[in-house]
Motif scaffolding. Structure first.
Motif, PDB file in Angstrom:
ATOM      1  N   THR A  46     -25.958 -94.893  51.380  1.00 34.18           N
ATOM      2  CA  THR A  46     -25.206 -93.443  51.681  1.00 34.18           C
ATOM      3  C   THR A  46     -25.993 -92.339  51.421  1.00 34.18           C
ATOM      4  O   THR A  46     -26.798 -92.433  50.080  1.00 34.18           O
ATOM      5  CB  THR A  46     -23.802 -93.537  51.280  1.00 34.18           C
ATOM      6  N   GLY A  47     -25.809 -91.068  51.830  1.00 35.39           N
ATOM      7  CA  GLY A  47     -26.021 -89.873  51.302  1.00 35.39           C
ATOM      8  C   GLY A  47     -24.810 -89.500  50.242  1.00 35.39           C
ATOM      9  O   GLY A  47     -23.862 -90.300  49.977  1.00 35.39           O
ATOM     10  N   HIS A  48     -25.213 -88.382  49.431  1.00 35.94           N
ATOM     11  CA  HIS A  48     -24.098 -88.024  48.461  1.00 35.94           C
ATOM     12  C   HIS A  48     -24.110 -86.419  48.311  1.00 35.94           C
ATOM     13  O   HIS A  48     -24.955 -85.793  48.062  1.00 35.94           O
ATOM     14  CB  HIS A  48     -24.820 -88.327  47.136  1.00 35.94           C
ATOM     15  N   ASP A  49     -22.802 -86.012  48.863  1.00 36.98           N
ATOM     16  CA  ASP A  49     -22.461 -84.384  48.642  1.00 36.98           C
ATOM     17  C   ASP A  49     -22.205 -84.024  47.684  1.00 36.98           C
ATOM     18  O   ASP A  49     -21.176 -84.521  47.173  1.00 36.98           O
ATOM     19  CB  ASP A  49     -21.410 -84.152  50.095  1.00 36.98           C
ATOM     20  N   THR A  50     -22.658 -83.125  46.806  1.00 34.79           N
ATOM     21  CA  THR A  50     -22.179 -82.259  45.922  1.00 34.79           C
ATOM     22  C   THR A  50     -21.943 -80.927  45.909  1.00 34.79           C
ATOM     23  O   THR A  50     -21.893 -80.233  44.879  1.00 34.79           O
ATOM     24  CB  THR A  50     -23.293 -82.633  44.599  1.00 34.79           C
ATOM     25  N   ALA A  51     -22.030 -80.452  47.159  1.00 36.20           N
ATOM     26  CA  ALA A  51     -21.494 -79.028  47.215  1.00 36.20           C
ATOM     27  C   ALA A  51     -20.313 -78.557  46.848  1.00 36.20           C
ATOM     28  O   ALA A  51     -19.420 -79.359  46.745  1.00 36.20           O
ATOM     29  CB  ALA A  51     -21.875 -78.577  48.942  1.00 36.20           C
ATOM     30  N   SER A  52     -20.207 -77.210  46.418  1.00 38.08           N
ATOM     31  CA  SER A  52     -18.899 -76.787  45.940  1.00 38.08           C
ATOM     32  C   SER A  52     -18.029 -76.707  47.067  1.00 38.08           C
ATOM     33  O   SER A  52     -18.352 -76.668  48.299  1.00 38.08           O
ATOM     34  CB  SER A  52     -19.052 -75.345  45.283  1.00 38.08           C
ATOM     35  N   VAL A  53     -16.825 -76.366  46.799  1.00 37.60           N
ATOM     36  CA  VAL A  53     -15.629 -76.253  47.893  1.00 37.60           C
ATOM     37  C   VAL A  53     -15.899 -74.920  48.742  1.00 37.60           C
ATOM     38  O   VAL A  53     -15.575 -75.274  50.008  1.00 37.60           O
ATOM     39  CB  VAL A  53     -14.276 -75.906  47.095  1.00 37.60           C
ATOM     40  N   THR A  54     -16.662 -73.940  48.206  1.00 34.44           N
ATOM     41  CA  THR A  54     -16.853 -72.844  48.892  1.00 34.44           C
ATOM     42  C   THR A  54     -18.279 -72.765  49.515  1.00 34.44           C
ATOM     43  O   THR A  54     -18.588 -71.651  50.235  1.00 34.44           O
ATOM     44  CB  THR A  54     -16.771 -71.683  48.140  1.00 34.44           C
ATOM     45  N   ALA A  55     -18.915 -73.785  49.424  1.00 30.67           N
ATOM     46  CA  ALA A  55     -20.531 -73.982  49.800  1.00 30.67           C
ATOM     47  C   ALA A  55     -20.460 -73.637  51.263  1.00 30.67           C
ATOM     48  O   ALA A  55     -19.693 -74.367  52.113  1.00 30.67           O
ATOM     49  CB  ALA A  55     -21.406 -75.203  49.271  1.00 30.67           C
ATOM     50  N   THR A  56     -21.568 -73.086  51.776  1.00 31.81           N
ATOM     51  CA  THR A  56     -21.917 -73.207  53.267  1.00 31.81           C
ATOM     52  C   THR A  56     -23.001 -73.831  53.658  1.00 31.81           C
ATOM     53  O   THR A  56     -23.581 -73.477  54.709  1.00 31.81           O
ATOM     54  CB  THR A  56     -21.811 -71.554  53.891  1.00 31.81           C
ATOM     55  N   ASN A  57     -23.584 -74.788  53.033  1.00 32.40           N
ATOM     56  CA  ASN A  57     -24.777 -75.671  53.282  1.00 32.40           C
ATOM     57  C   ASN A  57     -24.616 -76.827  52.201  1.00 32.40           C
ATOM     58  O   ASN A  57     -23.835 -77.185  51.354  1.00 32.40           O
ATOM     59  CB  ASN A  57     -25.825 -74.797  52.847  1.00 32.40           C
ATOM     60  N   TYR A  58     -25.562 -77.671  52.776  1.00 28.88           N
ATOM     61  CA  TYR A  58     -25.343 -79.219  52.029  1.00 28.88           C
ATOM     62  C   TYR A  58     -26.076 -78.757  50.650  1.00 28.88           C
ATOM     63  O   TYR A  58     -27.063 -78.130  50.433  1.00 28.88           O
ATOM     64  CB  TYR A  58     -26.198 -80.043  52.789  1.00 28.88           C
TER      65      TYR A  58
END
Length: 318
Positions: A46-58
């Motif tokens: 799998t990939g792993h998403d760590t962006a913030s709640v307000t992020a607008t990109n990966y």
């Protein structure tokens, strides 16, 4: 009476919540599922998403591996690969797929290439290798397998992403990939060199995230579609891996709270399974996604029935 009904409703919700399996990974945000079956166990890359709640990109720093013997209880083997593994790479850890051949595990990944003598930058595909499905993995060839300069049908720099790979019955290996158009090439038996020219084509509504496999002499190309936004999953079939491909339609509608989705398909212990991601975990979204799995069914003629997305997920495989 109203109080009793309310209590009963809450009890029912609690019961259903306790039974909910989807998303199957809840302690971190995961995306782009790539399952394989090896020695009676499922390994999920799998990939792993760590962006913030307000992020607008990966923000995707690395790749994880999970394993399960029953499709319900999943063990996290941790971070086993990242773009930092590759000296030529930079940027995020996009969709990837691992395959076993002759006792070795080849993990094809998409990330970005540093601008240097080998490439002017842009998306690239690399391959890592290990003697175990859970690593350790190392760069198999010390350079990217696919760089942006090799594919010129599209002008954007991120068209070389989302690799999917399989080995046919005759031992010939194939790599498919691409954003905006689908590309494929034969691989040599060492799984780290191309064997011939790259072919480019455009299945109906194709955008990205291909998954290639074979079932009962029929080849399947399943992919994320651009017919609408958010993405859906559509597919084609062929009697030859080189095509021509026959469009078969939509098999998965939009997923909750994410404008992307990504297929991963296996057969395990007598049943077929469809992996995908959505944004349904608390604080989840298009850049904080979570992997789910539901059953997959075929019609007698080999066509795929519509995937029913559930919160309950699948039952323990026996």
């Amino acid at each position: 009476m109203n109080k009793k009904l309310t209590t009963l409703a809450l009890a029912c919700l609690a019961f259903l919540g306790a039974k909910a399996q989807n998303p199957i990974i809840k302690h971190i945000f995961t995306a782009d599922p790539a399952p394989i079956v090896y020695k009676n166990k499922v390994y999920l890359y799998t990939g792993h998403d760590t962006a913030s709640v307000t992020a607008t990109n990966y923000k995707m720093p690395d790749w994880h591996v999970f394993s399960s013997s029953d499709m319900v209880n999943w063990k996290d083997h941790g971070v086993l690969l990242s773009p930092q593994t590759f000296s030529w790479a930079t940027g995020d850890a996009y969709a990837a797929q691992c395959i076993e051949r002759n006792g070795k595990f080849y993990w094809f990944v998409s990330t970005f290439h540093k601008s240097d003598a080998d490439s002017k930058g842009g998306a690239a595909i690399g391959v890592a290798v290990s003697d175990s499905p859970t690593g350790p993995f190392k760069d198999a060839i010390g350079k990217a397998l696919i760089v942006n300069e090799m594919t010129t049908d599209l002008k954007h720099s991120w068209d070389d992403i989302d690799p999917t790979v399989f080995v046919d019955d005759d031992g010939q290996a194939y790599l498919f990939w691409g954003n905006g158009s689908c590309k494929w090439v034969k691989l040599k038996s060492n799984m780290t060199e191309m064997d011939g020219a790259i072919t480019t084509f455009k299945p109906k509504n194709y955008i990205e995230g291909p998954w290639i496999y074979k079932r009962k002499n029929l080849y399947y190309l399943v992919y994320a579609s651009a017919g609408t936004k958010p993405e859906m999953i559509e597919y084609c079939t062929a009697t030859n891996v080189a095509g021509p491909w026959t469009y078969r339609g939509i098999i998965q509608d939009n997923v909750p709270n994410s404008f992307t989705t990504h297929p991963g398909i296996i057969d395990f212990k007598g049943k077929s399974y469809f992996f995908y991601h959505n944004g349904s975990l608390p604080t989840g979204g298009s850049y904080r996604r979570s992997i789910c799995v539901d059953y997959m069914y075929y019609n007698a003629d080999g066509t795929i029935q519509k995937i029913i997305q559930t919160k309950e997920g699948v039952k323990p495989a026996k």
